[in-house]
Design a protein around this motif. Structure first.
Motif, short mmCIF file in Angstrom:
data_model
loop_
_atom_site.label_atom_id
_atom_site.label_comp_id
_atom_site.label_asym_id
_atom_site.label_seq_id
_atom_site.Cartn_x
_atom_site.Cartn_y
_atom_site.Cartn_z
N ASP A 1 0.73 -1.14 0.03
CA ASP A 1 0.09 -0.12 -0.01
C ASP A 1 0.92 1.39 0.01
O ASP A 1 0.20 2.30 0.01
CB ASP A 1 -0.92 -0.05 1.08
N LEU A 2 2.13 0.93 0.08
CA LEU A 2 3.07 2.37 -0.12
C LEU A 2 3.37 2.59 -1.64
O LEU A 2 4.00 1.94 -2.21
CB LEU A 2 4.36 2.06 0.83
N LEU A 3 2.82 3.52 -2.07
CA LEU A 3 3.09 4.06 -3.38
C LEU A 3 4.33 4.42 -3.76
O LEU A 3 5.21 4.34 -4.84
CB LEU A 3 1.99 5.05 -3.76
N GLY A 4 5.15 5.22 -2.52
CA GLY A 4 6.49 5.81 -2.74
C GLY A 4 6.53 6.79 -1.83
O GLY A 4 5.95 6.98 -1.02
N ILE A 5 7.75 7.63 -2.31
CA ILE A 5 7.75 8.97 -1.38
C ILE A 5 7.86 10.04 -2.41
O ILE A 5 7.93 9.99 -3.56
CB ILE A 5 9.41 8.79 -0.64
N LEU B 1 -1.54 14.10 5.75
CA LEU B 1 -1.89 14.00 7.04
C LEU B 1 -0.51 14.38 7.96
O LEU B 1 0.39 13.86 7.61
CB LEU B 1 -2.42 12.89 7.22
N SER B 2 -1.01 14.81 9.00
CA SER B 2 0.22 15.16 10.16
C SER B 2 -0.38 14.52 11.25
O SER B 2 -1.34 14.76 11.95
CB SER B 2 0.29 16.75 10.16
N HIS B 3 0.63 14.10 12.15
CA HIS B 3 0.46 13.43 13.27
C HIS B 3 1.79 13.58 13.98
O HIS B 3 2.91 12.78 13.78
CB HIS B 3 0.17 11.78 13.20
N GLN B 4 1.65 14.45 15.07
CA GLN B 4 2.91 14.51 15.90
C GLN B 4 4.27 15.03 15.14
O GLN B 4 5.22 14.61 15.63
CB GLN B 4 3.09 13.77 16.97
N GLY B 5 4.04 15.89 14.00
CA GLY B 5 5.21 16.37 13.40
C GLY B 5 5.43 15.50 12.27
O GLY B 5 6.30 16.03 11.34
N HIS B 6 4.93 14.40 11.90
CA HIS B 6 5.26 13.25 10.83
C HIS B 6 4.36 13.78 10.03
O HIS B 6 2.95 13.75 10.21
CB HIS B 6 5.38 12.12 11.56
N LEU B 7 4.50 13.77 8.52
CA LEU B 7 3.65 13.86 7.52
C LEU B 7 3.60 12.56 6.64
O LEU B 7 4.59 11.86 6.58
CB LEU B 7 4.10 14.76 6.45
N VAL B 8 2.29 12.02 6.26
CA VAL B 8 2.24 11.00 5.60
C VAL B 8 0.99 11.59 4.34
O VAL B 8 0.04 12.00 4.90
CB VAL B 8 1.89 9.74 6.12
N GLY B 9 1.53 11.09 3.11
CA GLY B 9 0.43 11.38 2.13
C GLY B 9 -0.63 10.28 1.99
O GLY B 9 -0.15 9.20 2.13
N LEU B 10 -1.65 10.42 1.66
CA LEU B 10 -2.63 9.33 1.26
C LEU B 10 -3.54 9.82 0.01
O LEU B 10 -4.08 10.88 -0.31
CB LEU B 10 -4.01 9.36 2.36
N ARG B 11 -2.99 8.93 -0.92
CA ARG B 11 -3.74 9.11 -2.36
C ARG B 11 -5.09 8.77 -2.01
O ARG B 11 -5.58 7.68 -1.64
CB ARG B 11 -2.87 8.31 -3.48
N VAL B 12 -6.08 9.72 -2.66
CA VAL B 12 -7.33 9.64 -2.63
C VAL B 12 -8.16 9.64 -4.11
O VAL B 12 -7.43 10.40 -4.97
CB VAL B 12 -8.40 10.33 -1.47
N GLY C 1 11.07 20.41 0.46
CA GLY C 1 12.16 19.96 1.45
C GLY C 1 11.99 19.01 2.34
O GLY C 1 12.99 18.39 2.87
N ARG C 2 10.78 18.27 2.38
CA ARG C 2 10.50 17.18 3.37
C ARG C 2 10.54 15.88 2.15
O ARG C 2 9.75 16.01 1.41
CB ARG C 2 9.55 17.07 4.29
N ILE C 3 10.68 14.88 2.85
CA ILE C 3 10.35 13.74 2.07
C ILE C 3 9.06 12.90 3.01
O ILE C 3 9.04 12.69 3.86
CB ILE C 3 11.50 12.42 2.16
N VAL C 4 8.08 12.70 1.85
CA VAL C 4 6.86 12.32 2.69
C VAL C 4 6.57 10.76 1.93
O VAL C 4 6.30 11.02 0.73
CB VAL C 4 5.81 13.44 2.30
N PRO C 5 6.15 9.95 2.92
CA PRO C 5 5.81 8.57 2.29
C PRO C 5 4.16 8.88 1.72
O PRO C 5 3.71 9.72 2.38
CB PRO C 5 6.01 7.66 3.45
N VAL C 6 3.86 8.04 0.53
CA VAL C 6 2.61 8.32 0.17
C VAL C 6 1.76 7.05 0.09
O VAL C 6 2.46 5.96 -0.62
CB VAL C 6 2.55 8.96 -1.19
N LEU C 7 1.09 6.72 0.82
CA LEU C 7 0.03 5.41 0.70
C LEU C 7 -1.19 5.47 -0.27
O LEU C 7 -1.65 6.73 -0.41
CB LEU C 7 -0.50 5.23 2.14
N ASP C 8 -1.43 4.52 -0.83
CA ASP C 8 -2.52 4.31 -1.62
C ASP C 8 -3.70 4.05 -0.63
O ASP C 8 -3.70 2.93 -0.04
CB ASP C 8 -2.34 3.10 -2.42
N GLY C 9 -4.65 5.09 -0.42
CA GLY C 9 -5.96 4.92 0.50
C GLY C 9 -6.77 3.59 0.01
O GLY C 9 -7.11 3.20 1.12
#
Length: 157
Positions: free
Chosen positions: A50-54, A88-99, A59-67
Motif C-alpha cells: 500500500d506504499l506508493l513511494g515517497i 496528513l500530520s501526526h505529531q510532526g510526521h507527514l504522510v500522504g494518502l492518495r484519494v 524540502g521534506r520527504i513524505v511517504p505516500v500511501l494508496d488509500g
C-alpha cells in the motif's frame, strides 16, 4: 480497539471528506496539513503493497500511501483528474494518502458518531467511527492508525 474507544466519540468536530472506491471517508481537519495534486512519486523497492513511494514536499520527504489499498478496497487503475494526495500530520510526521477525490467539510457532533458496524474490534483498525452524511454514512479515520505510526511518537523537526 478497546470498549472505551468504541463508545467514545472522536474529539474533533471538523473533518475533511474524501472518496475511496466510491465510498466517503474523513480525516480530522486538525491533522490535514494540505491537499496536493497527484504525481511525482518515487517508488520504494521492497516497500509494503500500500506504499506508493515517497514524494518531496517543500524540502521534506513524505511517504505516500494508496488509500484504497491501505483500507483493502478495490483500486481503480484509470487515471483521474480528481485524484489528490491528502497530506496528513501526526505529531510532526507527514504522510500522504492518495484519494480518488476530495469532498466537502463535515462538522460532526459527538452525539451522531457511532462505532463502525459489523467490524471485528482491532487496536490497529483505522476506522474510528461512522457519522451520517448526505443521506448515507462517512467513515471517520484515525490518522495515527491509518498511517501505521506508533503510539507515543516523538515530534520531528
Amino acid at each position: 480497539m478497546n470498549e472505551d474507544r468504541a463508545s467514545a466519540p472522536p474529539a474533533e468536530r471538523g473533518w475533511l471528506i474524501f472518496h475511496l472506491a466510491g465510498q466517503p471517508y474523513a480525516a480530522p481537519l486538525t491533522q490535514v496539513s494540505e491537499v496536493v495534486r497527484d504525481g511525482d512519486i518515487t517508488p520504494v523497492p521492497g516497500a509494503a503493497a500500500d506504499l506508493l513511494g515517497i514524494r518531496q514536499l517543500r524540502g521534506r520527504i513524505v511517504p505516500v500511501l494508496d488509500g484504497c489499498r491501505r483500507l483493502g478496497l478495490p483500486v481503480d487503475a484509470g487515471e483521474s483528474a480528481r485524484r489528490r494526495i491528502v497530506v496528513l500530520s501526526h505529531q510532526g510526521h507527514l504522510v500522504g494518502l492518495r484519494v480518488d477525490a476530495v469532498g466537502d467539510l463535515l462538522d460532526v457532533s459527538g452525539e451522531v458518531v457511532a462505532a463502525p458496524p459489523g467490524r471485528v474490534v482491532r487496536e490497529d483498525d483505522p476506522v474510528e467511527g461512522v457519522a451520517p452524511c448526505a443521506g448515507g454514512f462517512v467513515a471517520l479515520l484515525d490518522v495515527r492508525r491509518l498511517c501505521r505510526l506508533p503510539e507515543g511518537l516523538e515530534a520531528v523537526a
